[in-house]
Enzyme design. Structure first.
Site, PDB file in Angstrom:
ATOM      1  N   ASP A   1       0.806  -1.218   0.000  1.00 45.20           N
ATOM      2  CA  ASP A   1       0.000   0.000   0.000  1.00 45.20           C
ATOM      3  C   ASP A   1       0.838   1.267   0.000  1.00 45.20           C
ATOM      4  O   ASP A   1       2.051   1.233   0.178  1.00 45.20           O
ATOM      5  CB  ASP A   1      -0.950   0.002   1.219  1.00 45.20           C
ATOM      6  CG  ASP A   1      -0.268  -0.487   2.497  1.00 45.20           C
ATOM      7  OD1 ASP A   1       0.969  -0.452   2.570  1.00 45.20           O
ATOM      8  OD2 ASP A   1      -0.979  -0.902   3.420  1.00 45.20           O
TER       9      ASP A   1
ATOM     10  N   ASN B   1      -7.063  -2.990  14.687  1.00 44.43           N
ATOM     11  CA  ASN B   1      -8.456  -3.320  14.358  1.00 44.43           C
ATOM     12  C   ASN B   1      -8.551  -4.530  13.413  1.00 44.43           C
ATOM     13  O   ASN B   1      -9.615  -4.818  12.877  1.00 44.43           O
ATOM     14  CB  ASN B   1      -9.163  -2.110  13.720  1.00 44.43           C
ATOM     15  CG  ASN B   1      -8.503  -1.663  12.416  1.00 44.43           C
ATOM     16  OD1 ASN B   1      -7.587  -2.327  11.918  1.00 44.43           O
ATOM     17  ND2 ASN B   1      -8.960  -0.554  11.868  1.00 44.43           N
TER      18      ASN B   1
ATOM     19  N   HIS C   1      -6.901  -4.908  10.537  1.00 44.64           N
ATOM     20  CA  HIS C   1      -6.705  -4.652   9.098  1.00 44.64           C
ATOM     21  C   HIS C   1      -5.410  -5.289   8.597  1.00 44.64           C
ATOM     22  O   HIS C   1      -4.454  -5.477   9.347  1.00 44.64           O
ATOM     23  CB  HIS C   1      -6.778  -3.151   8.760  1.00 44.64           C
ATOM     24  CG  HIS C   1      -5.590  -2.321   9.140  1.00 44.64           C
ATOM     25  ND1 HIS C   1      -5.692  -1.013   9.541  1.00 44.64           N
ATOM     26  CD2 HIS C   1      -4.259  -2.593   9.177  1.00 44.64           C
ATOM     27  CE1 HIS C   1      -4.495  -0.516   9.797  1.00 44.64           C
ATOM     28  NE2 HIS C   1      -3.607  -1.462   9.587  1.00 44.64           N
TER      29      HIS C   1
ATOM     30  N   GLU D   1      -9.519  -2.032   5.721  1.00 42.67           N
ATOM     31  CA  GLU D   1     -10.100  -1.761   7.025  1.00 42.67           C
ATOM     32  C   GLU D   1     -11.318  -2.664   7.260  1.00 42.67           C
ATOM     33  O   GLU D   1     -11.851  -3.243   6.307  1.00 42.67           O
ATOM     34  CB  GLU D   1     -10.526  -0.276   7.081  1.00 42.67           C
ATOM     35  CG  GLU D   1      -9.378   0.707   6.899  1.00 42.67           C
ATOM     36  CD  GLU D   1      -8.495   0.839   8.143  1.00 42.67           C
ATOM     37  OE1 GLU D   1      -8.440  -0.067   8.981  1.00 42.67           O
ATOM     38  OE2 GLU D   1      -7.839   1.896   8.262  1.00 42.67           O
TER      39      GLU D   1
HETATM   40  C1  F6R Z   1       1.666  -1.431   6.084  1.00 46.62           C
HETATM   41  C2  F6R Z   1       0.358  -2.040   6.227  1.00 46.62           C
HETATM   42  C3  F6R Z   1      -0.394  -2.034   7.525  1.00 46.62           C
HETATM   43  C4  F6R Z   1       0.490  -2.346   8.732  1.00 46.62           C
HETATM   44  C5  F6R Z   1      -0.326  -2.307  10.016  1.00 46.62           C
HETATM   45  C6  F6R Z   1       0.547  -2.487  11.245  1.00 46.62           C
HETATM   46  O1  F6R Z   1       2.154  -1.552   4.764  1.00 46.62           O
HETATM   47  O2  F6R Z   1      -0.142  -2.501   5.271  1.00 46.62           O
HETATM   48  O3  F6R Z   1      -1.421  -2.983   7.446  1.00 46.62           O
HETATM   49  O4  F6R Z   1       1.078  -3.595   8.580  1.00 46.62           O
HETATM   50  O5  F6R Z   1      -0.995  -1.090  10.120  1.00 46.62           O
HETATM   51  O6  F6R Z   1       1.408  -1.397  11.369  1.00 46.62           O
HETATM   52  P1  F6R Z   1       2.602  -1.405  12.414  1.00 46.62           P
HETATM   53  O7  F6R Z   1       3.551  -2.452  11.974  1.00 46.62           O
HETATM   54  O8  F6R Z   1       3.213  -0.028  12.317  1.00 46.62           O
HETATM   55  O9  F6R Z   1       2.003  -1.697  13.745  1.00 46.62           O
END
Ligand code: F6R
Length: 243
Positions: free
Chosen positions: A67, A136, A138, A143
């Site tokens: 992403d 959450n 995701h 989401e």
């Molecule tokens: C990042 C992504 C997100 C993260 C998730 C956890 O490319 O796709 O899904 O993996 O938000 O983020 P962290 O590792 O910062 O807790």
């Protein structure tokens, strides 16, 4: 689903890097799906060291990131392009033409999303997709509520994700509210999935993903249906799991 519970985030990083390195040795032209965020940084550091020591090479590897934020200057240090260059690409022997990140500044985001999906297909699909998980549930920026049939698309970030990601920005107001992300189906199409999680803030999401009902309320729960998925989680993130 294989669950590996390790002591802490350090052990998670080294365990994950070993798995990725094994796959790179088995297939030097591996197509890797990559993630940003705090979670994979330790893993990337181990991979950089393995590469410096000549154990692995990224020369033939192709990568596709999950992403990117929409309308954040790609040159901003907070863009996912900058993150990947800083945390991995500039430090390994990877060819610039072999890494791919969706363009959050594309004029036509719908076309960019379709093209990105097409590029993944042309590369033969993703062999190993690395994932973090949001508090959450995701994965990527899919989401809660995202259709399980979704492919790469642009999407609004939830308030919770904006608040989580505010730690990287000067203020919550600076966090982009939109992103372009691989979809749930794009992730499920990967031949193998490796999800990492550490810390108590991920415990509820891990419980839901591993032992909860399969529901779009917890996007990662769909991984229960993936034929080849490994979770590497530390003790804190695993603390709500029924043993
Ligand atoms: C990042 C992504 C997100 C993260 C998730 C956890 O490319 O796709 O899904 O993996 O938000 O983020 P962290 O590792 O910062 O807790």
């Amino acid at each position: 689903m294989k669950i590996i519970i390790v002591k802490d985030s350090k052990a998670m990083g080294s365990e994950a890097a070993r798995l990725i390195a094994r796959r790179m040795l088995q297939n030097p032209s591996l197509v890797l799906g990559l993630a940003t965020g705090s979670t994979p940084i330790g893993t990337y550091q181990h991979l950089i060291r393995y590469c410096e020591e000549g154990l692995i090479s990224f020369k033939k590897v192709k990568s596709f990131n999950l992403d990117e934020y929409v309308e954040l200057d790609a040159k901003s240090p907070l863009s996912y392009v900058s993150f990947m260059q800083e945390q991995l690409f500039s430090k390994v022997d990877m060819d610039e033409k072999n890494w791919n990140i969706p363009d959050g500044n594309a004029q036509d985001l719908e076309k960019e999303a379709l093209d990105y999906e097409e590029k993944i297909k042309k590369a033969g699909g993703i062999d190993l997709q690395l994932l973090g998980i949001g508090g959450n549930g995701h994965i990527g920026f899919n989401e809660p509520g995202t259709d399980f049939a979704s492919v790469t698309h642009s999407t609004d970030l939830t308030e919770e994700t904006i608040e989580d990601n505010a730690r990287f920005f000067n203020s919550k107001e600076e966090v982009p509210t939109k992103a372009i992300s691989m979809g749930m189906r794009s992730i499920m199409n990967a031949k193998e999935v490796l999800l990492l999680a550490s810390g108590s803030s991920k415990a509820k999401a891990i419980k839901g993903a591993v032992q909860g009902p399969i529901t779009t309320d917890v996007p990662a729960s769909i991984l229960q249906l993936h034929p080849n998925v490994t979770f590497i989680v530390d003790e804190e993130a695993a603390r709500e799991l029924r043993r």
